[in-house]
Write a protein that holds these residues in place. Sequence first.
Motif, PDB file in Angstrom:
ATOM      1  N   UNK A 105       0.825  -1.208   0.000  1.00  0.00           N
ATOM      2  CA  UNK A 105       0.000   0.000   0.000  1.00  0.00           C
ATOM      3  C   UNK A 105       0.859   1.257   0.000  1.00  0.00           C
ATOM      4  N   UNK A 106       1.944   1.239   0.749  1.00  0.00           N
ATOM      5  CA  UNK A 106       2.834   2.401   0.788  1.00  0.00           C
ATOM      6  C   UNK A 106       3.504   2.615  -0.564  1.00  0.00           C
ATOM      7  N   UNK A 107       3.875   1.532  -1.236  1.00  0.00           N
ATOM      8  CA  UNK A 107       4.515   1.645  -2.545  1.00  0.00           C
ATOM      9  C   UNK A 107       3.566   2.262  -3.561  1.00  0.00           C
ATOM     10  N   UNK A 108       2.310   1.836  -3.534  1.00  0.00           N
ATOM     11  CA  UNK A 108       1.326   2.407  -4.461  1.00  0.00           C
ATOM     12  C   UNK A 108       1.108   3.877  -4.151  1.00  0.00           C
ATOM     13  N   UNK A 109       0.978   4.209  -2.880  1.00  0.00           N
ATOM     14  CA  UNK A 109       0.780   5.608  -2.484  1.00  0.00           C
ATOM     15  C   UNK A 109       1.916   6.488  -2.988  1.00  0.00           C
ATOM     16  N   UNK A 110       3.138   5.965  -2.922  1.00  0.00           N
ATOM     17  CA  UNK A 110       4.286   6.757  -3.341  1.00  0.00           C
ATOM     18  C   UNK A 110       4.456   6.873  -4.835  1.00  0.00           C
ATOM     19  N   UNK A 111       3.964   5.891  -5.591  1.00  0.00           N
ATOM     20  CA  UNK A 111       4.227   5.876  -7.032  1.00  0.00           C
ATOM     21  C   UNK A 111       3.042   6.306  -7.887  1.00  0.00           C
ATOM     22  N   UNK A 112       1.823   6.027  -7.450  1.00  0.00           N
ATOM     23  CA  UNK A 112       0.649   6.282  -8.282  1.00  0.00           C
ATOM     24  C   UNK A 112       0.292   7.760  -8.308  1.00  0.00           C
ATOM     25  N   UNK A 113      -0.074   8.295  -9.456  1.00  0.00           N
ATOM     26  CA  UNK A 113      -0.565   9.669  -9.516  1.00  0.00           C
ATOM     27  C   UNK A 113      -1.779   9.840  -8.615  1.00  0.00           C
ATOM     28  N   UNK A 117      -7.027   5.457  -9.922  1.00  0.00           N
ATOM     29  CA  UNK A 117      -7.995   4.642  -9.182  1.00  0.00           C
ATOM     30  C   UNK A 117      -7.329   3.463  -8.503  1.00  0.00           C
ATOM     31  N   UNK A 118      -5.989   3.357  -8.599  1.00  0.00           N
ATOM     32  CA  UNK A 118      -5.269   2.225  -8.011  1.00  0.00           C
ATOM     33  C   UNK A 118      -4.956   2.419  -6.538  1.00  0.00           C
ATOM     34  N   UNK A 119      -5.265   3.584  -5.988  1.00  0.00           N
ATOM     35  CA  UNK A 119      -5.018   3.831  -4.567  1.00  0.00           C
ATOM     36  C   UNK A 119      -5.988   3.034  -3.697  1.00  0.00           C
ATOM     37  N   UNK A 164      -9.283  -0.293 -14.731  1.00  0.00           N
ATOM     38  CA  UNK A 164      -9.026   1.036 -14.172  1.00  0.00           C
ATOM     39  C   UNK A 164      -8.456   0.959 -12.757  1.00  0.00           C
ATOM     40  N   UNK A 165      -9.051   0.148 -11.884  1.00  0.00           N
ATOM     41  CA  UNK A 165      -8.585   0.065 -10.498  1.00  0.00           C
ATOM     42  C   UNK A 165      -7.286  -0.732 -10.371  1.00  0.00           C
ATOM     43  N   UNK A 166      -6.868  -1.358 -11.454  1.00  0.00           N
ATOM     44  CA  UNK A 166      -5.586  -2.058 -11.449  1.00  0.00           C
ATOM     45  C   UNK A 166      -4.478  -1.138 -11.955  1.00  0.00           C
ATOM     46  N   UNK A 167      -4.813   0.132 -12.195  1.00  0.00           N
ATOM     47  CA  UNK A 167      -3.823   1.131 -12.554  1.00  0.00           C
ATOM     48  C   UNK A 167      -3.784   1.524 -14.006  1.00  0.00           C
ATOM     49  N   UNK A 168      -4.638   0.938 -14.828  1.00  0.00           N
ATOM     50  CA  UNK A 168      -4.645   1.249 -16.257  1.00  0.00           C
ATOM     51  C   UNK A 168      -4.919   2.732 -16.491  1.00  0.00           C
ATOM     52  N   UNK A 176       0.593   2.217 -17.393  1.00  0.00           N
ATOM     53  CA  UNK A 176       1.632   3.234 -17.210  1.00  0.00           C
ATOM     54  C   UNK A 176       2.945   2.645 -16.685  1.00  0.00           C
ATOM     55  N   UNK A 177       4.021   3.360 -16.946  1.00  0.00           N
ATOM     56  CA  UNK A 177       5.360   2.887 -16.556  1.00  0.00           C
ATOM     57  C   UNK A 177       5.526   2.776 -15.052  1.00  0.00           C
ATOM     58  N   UNK A 178       4.824   3.610 -14.277  1.00  0.00           N
ATOM     59  CA  UNK A 178       5.040   3.607 -12.830  1.00  0.00           C
ATOM     60  C   UNK A 178       4.624   2.284 -12.193  1.00  0.00           C
ATOM     61  N   UNK A 179       3.752   1.524 -12.860  1.00  0.00           N
ATOM     62  CA  UNK A 179       3.360   0.221 -12.314  1.00  0.00           C
ATOM     63  C   UNK A 179       4.554  -0.730 -12.314  1.00  0.00           C
ATOM     64  N   UNK A 180       5.306  -0.733 -13.397  1.00  0.00           N
ATOM     65  CA  UNK A 180       6.497  -1.585 -13.462  1.00  0.00           C
ATOM     66  C   UNK A 180       7.535  -1.144 -12.434  1.00  0.00           C
ATOM     67  N   UNK A 181       7.615   0.169 -12.202  1.00  0.00           N
ATOM     68  CA  UNK A 181       8.581   0.686 -11.241  1.00  0.00           C
ATOM     69  C   UNK A 181       8.256   0.243  -9.810  1.00  0.00           C
ATOM     70  N   UNK A 182       7.010  -0.157  -9.561  1.00  0.00           N
ATOM     71  CA  UNK A 182       6.621  -0.695  -8.255  1.00  0.00           C
ATOM     72  C   UNK A 182       7.143  -2.110  -8.046  1.00  0.00           C
ATOM     73  N   UNK A 183       7.554  -2.734  -9.148  1.00  0.00           N
ATOM     74  CA  UNK A 183       7.967  -4.122  -9.071  1.00  0.00           C
ATOM     75  C   UNK A 183       6.914  -5.081  -9.575  1.00  0.00           C
TER      76      UNK A 183
END
Length: 424
Positions: A105-113, A117-119, A164-168, A176-183
């Motif tokens: 959850x912290x990783x998503x909070x830090x990376x997602x715009x 809807x992925x928060x 959408x809620x999976x970050x699309x 988006x590229x930031x999803x890959x950056x989360x690992x």
Amino acid sequence: MEPLAIGIDIGTSGSRAVAMRPDFSIAAYAAMPLDRFGANGRDPAVWWVAVEATLKALLSGVDRAAVRAIAVDGTSGTLLPIDGAGRPLAEPLLYNDKVSDDAILAAITGAAPEASAAHGATSGLAKALRFQRLPGIHAVLHQADWIAGQFSGRFDVSDENNSLKTGYDAEKRRWPDWIAELGMRMDLLPAVARPGSVTGRLTAAAADLFGLQREVAVVAGTTDGCASFLATGAAGTGEGVTALGSSLTIKILSDRPIFAPRYGIYSHRLGDAWLAGGASNTGGKVLAQHFSLARIIELSAAIDAVTETGLDYYPLASAGERFPIADATLKPRLLPRQESDADYLKAMLEGIAAIEALGYQRLAELGAPRLTSVRSVGGGAANAAWTEIRRRKLGVAFLPALSDEAAAGTARLALMGATEAGLL
């Protein structure tokens, strides 16, 4: 022989299916409760057996040779991991299940715009990040994706609404590229198709199982919420749909996306248009705290819906509101208590109608078009007194909802796919 398209809605309690003609009239309807096929409504095997029984019941009443396309909708945010053969590797996480892993959850909070809807602990992305740790995992799919895969044999494709809620990123139409950056392993995420586009054809096994032609198209579906909107017949910019159930939910068709996480507002893409909306904590559950359904019906018949009580109620079951006011401490306003039960109910109905009007106003302030008409679904839509109060508050045309069945909205997408594929 008039061609047909089939929409299938799979939810938390049951499966429903609609066969629709090209003029959007419904040729047949069938439904089956999940608990008829097993006690565990989380088991994908139970989902599929229910869908199979529902579809067979539907097809028993129509000409199977007339079927041209099938599409599926499912609950938004319900995910399951699968192996290379499309078999589930673990129990799915449903739309309202929370991921408790603080690191995820912290990783998503830090990376997602901020507008993503992925928060949140119930997001599809949080579930995907958790599932990717499973040995032997081949893909992570949404509920509708997996059911559609039973028809097409494809377990590698989703739609823009479920994703959408999976970050699309629905605006750029890509992961988006930031999803890959989360690992996140991007190879586990499905390709994403436009709702209403053809993603495959029936497998030989599916065609034989249901007595359908192999040429039947499998069409990308949507979420249950989007399907319910489409089912009403709303199709023009500025047209709104209000769901008057246990809570109050409003949606409007917009020519631009609206993202306002503070109010819980995200936009689903429908072709070149967008479906924006929000949900209030007011609604039928507040009324149920004070009156039984039978009493509400009795009192509503005595309400003079033309006059105003002059009261300013904000009916809530408990403190806290997210839309159209974002205030976790907002307290219910239900005083002064009217001596007459009919007047008390009337004031509450006025208050909920005022919240509905403020909701559409809030969407307009955030960039959505002005409301031009509204269609109503849910139990409250049948209350004539409430309808008259709402009509006065909203000041727009009230149009009939063609259907309140999500499967009918998904059947519209199936028709779209069949038309584009030249099958109609």
